[in-house]
Design a protein around this motif. Structure first.
Motif, PDB file in Angstrom:
ATOM      1  N   TRP A   1      13.588   9.775  -7.680  1.00  0.00           N
ATOM      2  CA  TRP A   1      13.909   8.383  -7.353  1.00  0.00           C
ATOM      3  C   TRP A   1      14.100   8.180  -5.854  1.00  0.00           C
ATOM      4  O   TRP A   1      13.663   7.178  -5.302  1.00  0.00           O
ATOM      5  CB  TRP A   1      15.161   7.997  -8.122  1.00  0.00           C
ATOM      6  CG  TRP A   1      15.577   6.569  -7.981  1.00  0.00           C
ATOM      7  CD1 TRP A   1      16.717   6.091  -7.417  1.00  0.00           C
ATOM      8  CD2 TRP A   1      14.860   5.405  -8.420  1.00  0.00           C
ATOM      9  NE1 TRP A   1      16.773   4.721  -7.477  1.00  0.00           N
ATOM     10  CE2 TRP A   1      15.634   4.271  -8.093  1.00  0.00           C
ATOM     11  CE3 TRP A   1      13.640   5.225  -9.066  1.00  0.00           C
ATOM     12  CZ2 TRP A   1      15.220   2.976  -8.380  1.00  0.00           C
ATOM     13  CZ3 TRP A   1      13.217   3.933  -9.354  1.00  0.00           C
ATOM     14  CH2 TRP A   1      14.017   2.830  -9.008  1.00  0.00           C
ATOM     15  N   LEU A   2      14.759   9.133  -5.192  1.00  0.00           N
ATOM     16  CA  LEU A   2      15.006   8.945  -3.761  1.00  0.00           C
ATOM     17  C   LEU A   2      13.720   8.981  -2.950  1.00  0.00           C
ATOM     18  O   LEU A   2      13.616   8.317  -1.917  1.00  0.00           O
ATOM     19  CB  LEU A   2      15.992  10.002  -3.250  1.00  0.00           C
ATOM     20  CG  LEU A   2      17.455   9.784  -3.649  1.00  0.00           C
ATOM     21  CD1 LEU A   2      18.332  10.899  -3.097  1.00  0.00           C
ATOM     22  CD2 LEU A   2      17.963   8.427  -3.150  1.00  0.00           C
ATOM     23  N   LEU A   3      12.729   9.743  -3.396  1.00  0.00           N
ATOM     24  CA  LEU A   3      11.443   9.725  -2.706  1.00  0.00           C
ATOM     25  C   LEU A   3      10.824   8.336  -2.791  1.00  0.00           C
ATOM     26  O   LEU A   3      10.287   7.813  -1.805  1.00  0.00           O
ATOM     27  CB  LEU A   3      10.496  10.759  -3.314  1.00  0.00           C
ATOM     28  CG  LEU A   3       9.082  10.794  -2.718  1.00  0.00           C
ATOM     29  CD1 LEU A   3       9.120  11.039  -1.222  1.00  0.00           C
ATOM     30  CD2 LEU A   3       8.231  11.838  -3.425  1.00  0.00           C
ATOM     31  N   ILE A   4      10.927   7.713  -3.962  1.00  0.00           N
ATOM     32  CA  ILE A   4      10.437   6.344  -4.118  1.00  0.00           C
ATOM     33  C   ILE A   4      11.225   5.386  -3.224  1.00  0.00           C
ATOM     34  O   ILE A   4      10.645   4.518  -2.559  1.00  0.00           O
ATOM     35  CB  ILE A   4      10.516   5.919  -5.594  1.00  0.00           C
ATOM     36  CG1 ILE A   4       9.501   6.700  -6.426  1.00  0.00           C
ATOM     37  CG2 ILE A   4      10.284   4.412  -5.743  1.00  0.00           C
ATOM     38  CD1 ILE A   4       9.572   6.439  -7.912  1.00  0.00           C
ATOM     39  N   ASN A   5      12.550   5.535  -3.201  1.00  0.00           N
ATOM     40  CA  ASN A   5      13.381   4.674  -2.356  1.00  0.00           C
ATOM     41  C   ASN A   5      12.967   4.769  -0.892  1.00  0.00           C
ATOM     42  O   ASN A   5      12.790   3.743  -0.216  1.00  0.00           O
ATOM     43  CB  ASN A   5      14.849   5.061  -2.480  1.00  0.00           C
ATOM     44  CG  ASN A   5      15.438   4.869  -3.852  1.00  0.00           C
ATOM     45  OD1 ASN A   5      16.461   5.456  -4.190  1.00  0.00           O
ATOM     46  ND2 ASN A   5      14.801   4.059  -4.684  1.00  0.00           N
TER      47      ASN A   5
ATOM     48  N   LEU B   1       0.831  -1.206   0.000  1.00  0.00           N
ATOM     49  CA  LEU B   1       0.000   0.000   0.000  1.00  0.00           C
ATOM     50  C   LEU B   1       0.865   1.255   0.000  1.00  0.00           C
ATOM     51  O   LEU B   1       0.664   2.175  -0.808  1.00  0.00           O
ATOM     52  CB  LEU B   1      -0.931  -0.003   1.218  1.00  0.00           C
ATOM     53  CG  LEU B   1      -1.679   1.304   1.506  1.00  0.00           C
ATOM     54  CD1 LEU B   1      -2.585   1.674   0.347  1.00  0.00           C
ATOM     55  CD2 LEU B   1      -2.479   1.180   2.805  1.00  0.00           C
ATOM     56  N   LEU B   2       1.842   1.295   0.900  1.00  0.00           N
ATOM     57  CA  LEU B   2       2.697   2.481   0.987  1.00  0.00           C
ATOM     58  C   LEU B   2       3.685   2.547  -0.177  1.00  0.00           C
ATOM     59  O   LEU B   2       4.000   3.635  -0.667  1.00  0.00           O
ATOM     60  CB  LEU B   2       3.437   2.474   2.327  1.00  0.00           C
ATOM     61  CG  LEU B   2       2.556   2.513   3.578  1.00  0.00           C
ATOM     62  CD1 LEU B   2       3.412   2.573   4.840  1.00  0.00           C
ATOM     63  CD2 LEU B   2       1.591   3.682   3.546  1.00  0.00           C
ATOM     64  N   GLY B   3       4.180   1.387  -0.622  1.00  0.00           N
ATOM     65  CA  GLY B   3       5.143   1.382  -1.716  1.00  0.00           C
ATOM     66  C   GLY B   3       4.520   1.756  -3.047  1.00  0.00           C
ATOM     67  O   GLY B   3       5.018   2.633  -3.759  1.00  0.00           O
ATOM     68  N   VAL B   4       3.425   1.097  -3.396  1.00  0.00           N
ATOM     69  CA  VAL B   4       2.719   1.456  -4.632  1.00  0.00           C
ATOM     70  C   VAL B   4       2.199   2.888  -4.520  1.00  0.00           C
ATOM     71  O   VAL B   4       2.209   3.643  -5.498  1.00  0.00           O
ATOM     72  CB  VAL B   4       1.570   0.468  -4.894  1.00  0.00           C
ATOM     73  CG1 VAL B   4       0.653   0.963  -6.016  1.00  0.00           C
ATOM     74  CG2 VAL B   4       2.128  -0.904  -5.272  1.00  0.00           C
ATOM     75  N   GLY B   5       1.799   3.267  -3.325  1.00  0.00           N
ATOM     76  CA  GLY B   5       1.316   4.633  -3.120  1.00  0.00           C
ATOM     77  C   GLY B   5       2.367   5.678  -3.417  1.00  0.00           C
ATOM     78  O   GLY B   5       2.085   6.699  -4.056  1.00  0.00           O
ATOM     79  N   VAL B   6       3.604   5.459  -2.976  1.00  0.00           N
ATOM     80  CA  VAL B   6       4.632   6.468  -3.229  1.00  0.00           C
ATOM     81  C   VAL B   6       4.986   6.529  -4.719  1.00  0.00           C
ATOM     82  O   VAL B   6       5.261   7.602  -5.254  1.00  0.00           O
ATOM     83  CB  VAL B   6       5.893   6.216  -2.369  1.00  0.00           C
ATOM     84  CG1 VAL B   6       6.708   5.032  -2.869  1.00  0.00           C
ATOM     85  CG2 VAL B   6       6.779   7.466  -2.348  1.00  0.00           C
TER      86      VAL B   6
ATOM     87  N   LYS C   1       0.092  15.578  -6.131  1.00  0.00           N
ATOM     88  CA  LYS C   1       0.883  16.644  -5.504  1.00  0.00           C
ATOM     89  C   LYS C   1       2.347  16.275  -5.354  1.00  0.00           C
ATOM     90  O   LYS C   1       3.196  17.143  -5.175  1.00  0.00           O
ATOM     91  CB  LYS C   1       0.287  17.009  -4.142  1.00  0.00           C
ATOM     92  CG  LYS C   1      -1.054  17.717  -4.244  1.00  0.00           C
ATOM     93  CD  LYS C   1      -1.508  18.262  -2.902  1.00  0.00           C
ATOM     94  CE  LYS C   1      -2.800  19.059  -3.060  1.00  0.00           C
ATOM     95  NZ  LYS C   1      -3.242  19.660  -1.771  1.00  0.00           N
ATOM     96  N   GLY C   2       2.656  14.978  -5.399  1.00  0.00           N
ATOM     97  CA  GLY C   2       4.047  14.555  -5.313  1.00  0.00           C
ATOM     98  C   GLY C   2       4.679  14.303  -6.669  1.00  0.00           C
ATOM     99  O   GLY C   2       5.774  13.730  -6.735  1.00  0.00           O
ATOM    100  N   PHE C   3       4.011  14.712  -7.736  1.00  0.00           N
ATOM    101  CA  PHE C   3       4.482  14.426  -9.095  1.00  0.00           C
ATOM    102  C   PHE C   3       5.930  14.866  -9.298  1.00  0.00           C
ATOM    103  O   PHE C   3       6.317  15.960  -8.905  1.00  0.00           O
ATOM    104  CB  PHE C   3       3.601  15.139 -10.118  1.00  0.00           C
ATOM    105  CG  PHE C   3       4.091  15.013 -11.530  1.00  0.00           C
ATOM    106  CD1 PHE C   3       4.129  13.777 -12.158  1.00  0.00           C
ATOM    107  CD2 PHE C   3       4.539  16.131 -12.219  1.00  0.00           C
ATOM    108  CE1 PHE C   3       4.588  13.651 -13.462  1.00  0.00           C
ATOM    109  CE2 PHE C   3       5.003  16.020 -13.518  1.00  0.00           C
ATOM    110  CZ  PHE C   3       5.035  14.772 -14.147  1.00  0.00           C
TER     111      PHE C   3
ATOM    112  N   HIS D   1      -6.821   9.972  -9.975  1.00  0.00           N
ATOM    113  CA  HIS D   1      -5.564  10.274 -10.676  1.00  0.00           C
ATOM    114  C   HIS D   1      -5.302   9.256 -11.782  1.00  0.00           C
ATOM    115  O   HIS D   1      -4.807   9.611 -12.854  1.00  0.00           O
ATOM    116  CB  HIS D   1      -4.415  10.313  -9.679  1.00  0.00           C
ATOM    117  CG  HIS D   1      -4.551  11.411  -8.670  1.00  0.00           C
ATOM    118  ND1 HIS D   1      -4.071  12.686  -8.890  1.00  0.00           N
ATOM    119  CD2 HIS D   1      -5.143  11.438  -7.449  1.00  0.00           C
ATOM    120  CE1 HIS D   1      -4.351  13.445  -7.852  1.00  0.00           C
ATOM    121  NE2 HIS D   1      -5.005  12.716  -6.966  1.00  0.00           N
ATOM    122  N   PHE D   2      -5.650   7.990 -11.521  1.00  0.00           N
ATOM    123  CA  PHE D   2      -5.555   6.994 -12.592  1.00  0.00           C
ATOM    124  C   PHE D   2      -6.523   7.331 -13.722  1.00  0.00           C
ATOM    125  O   PHE D   2      -6.209   7.160 -14.897  1.00  0.00           O
ATOM    126  CB  PHE D   2      -5.841   5.594 -12.045  1.00  0.00           C
ATOM    127  CG  PHE D   2      -4.675   4.953 -11.362  1.00  0.00           C
ATOM    128  CD1 PHE D   2      -3.577   4.521 -12.085  1.00  0.00           C
ATOM    129  CD2 PHE D   2      -4.667   4.771  -9.983  1.00  0.00           C
ATOM    130  CE1 PHE D   2      -2.492   3.912 -11.453  1.00  0.00           C
ATOM    131  CE2 PHE D   2      -3.587   4.173  -9.344  1.00  0.00           C
ATOM    132  CZ  PHE D   2      -2.495   3.746 -10.084  1.00  0.00           C
TER     133      PHE D   2
END
Length: 270
Positions: free
Chosen positions: A40-44, A19-24, A34-36, A117-118
């Protein structure tokens, strides 16, 4: 612990992770978020903190969250997956099935959170990229090798952590995932977890993520918008749907082999 308790614990923990990983990833990739373009580091760090949360949720079973790690423990020769849970065929299946189920549910919940958003997003590759990993340069043998190496590093270090009494626990695992993403994640998006890729990929295949909202193109006069003389009706933005099953074996087989090799290495090294 019985089969059901193990299954539920791992499903809850892996569900929270995904949930949190796919979410980020959705936050960074989907254009109107808003996080567009957060990088890469934000995803990490998002995936690392997902590991932190997931391990805490699945504390009863040791928070494996990853079939590659479960297989690594199995091949390390351990008698227990976590104190009180013996290594048997039944417990192994409970861990892995729980992880797969949790990953699928977590991906669906992330979709619900980003549903509009999708709907607005027209780039089909971005939509798939939210759910599943893919190579930067597509060469399946080398992509497979990357997943083996990255997962070997992950599982070997996690097994080594089991022999240290630092007390860092989930935090250490989270930082390790951040480090692997930052260092070895570039070639393939670092699945390093068959459940993390397969569960969300299945969700992508079943969910209506290929659909987009109707977009009405305004008529223009002299470069300025104007009402059309006749309303032709809404035009649908085309968006294909391809879950890339031809690649899907790489983030499954690569991490599993990496986990096996790390488990065997741990028998010798630790």
């Amino acid at each position: 612990m019985n089969f059901g308790s193990i299954f539920l614990s791992e499903a809850l923990g892996t569900g929270m992770l995904v949930l949190l990983g796919v979410g980020v990833v959705a936050n960074v990739l989907l254009t109107k978020s808003k996080g567009f373009d957060g990088g890469w580091l934000l995803i990490n760090f998002g995936w690392g903190l997902g590991v932190l949360a997931g391990v805490y949720v699945a504390y009863k079973t040791g928070g494996h969250l990853n079939p590659a790690y479960t297989i690594g423990v199995l091949f390390s020769g351990a008698d227990e997956y976590t104190p009180g849970v013996e290594v048997t065929v039944a417990t192994t299946l409970a861990y892995i099935l729980g992880q797969l189920a949790g990953a699928f549910v977590g991906a669906n919940l992330a979709y619900v959170a980003y549903k509009r958003h999708f709907d607005e997003e027209t780039d089909a590759e971005k939509k798939l990229g939210v759910f599943a990993t893919g190579p930067a340069i597509r060469n399946l043998p080398w992509n497979f090798a990357t997943e083996v190496v990255a997962t070997f590093a992950l599982v070997l270090v996690l097994l080594a952590m089991g022999h240290t009494a630092t007390g860092l626990g989930p935090l250490a695992a989270a930082l390790l995932v951040v480090g692997i993403g930052a260092s070895l994640g570039g070639p393939t998006g670092y699945a390093i977890n068959p459940a993390r890729d397969l569960g969300p990929r299945l969700a992508h295949a079943l969910l209506p993520v290929h659909k987009t909202t109707a977009v009405r193109e305004p008529a223009t006069v002299g470069g300025r918008s104007a009402e059309p003389l006749a309303d032709p009706g809404p035009a649908q933005v085309p968006a294909g749907k391809n879950s890339d099953w031809g690649y899907a074996w790489v983030p499954i087989a690569g991490p599993l082999l990496g986990g096996v090799l790390a488990g065997l290495a741990a028998q010798v090294l630790f």
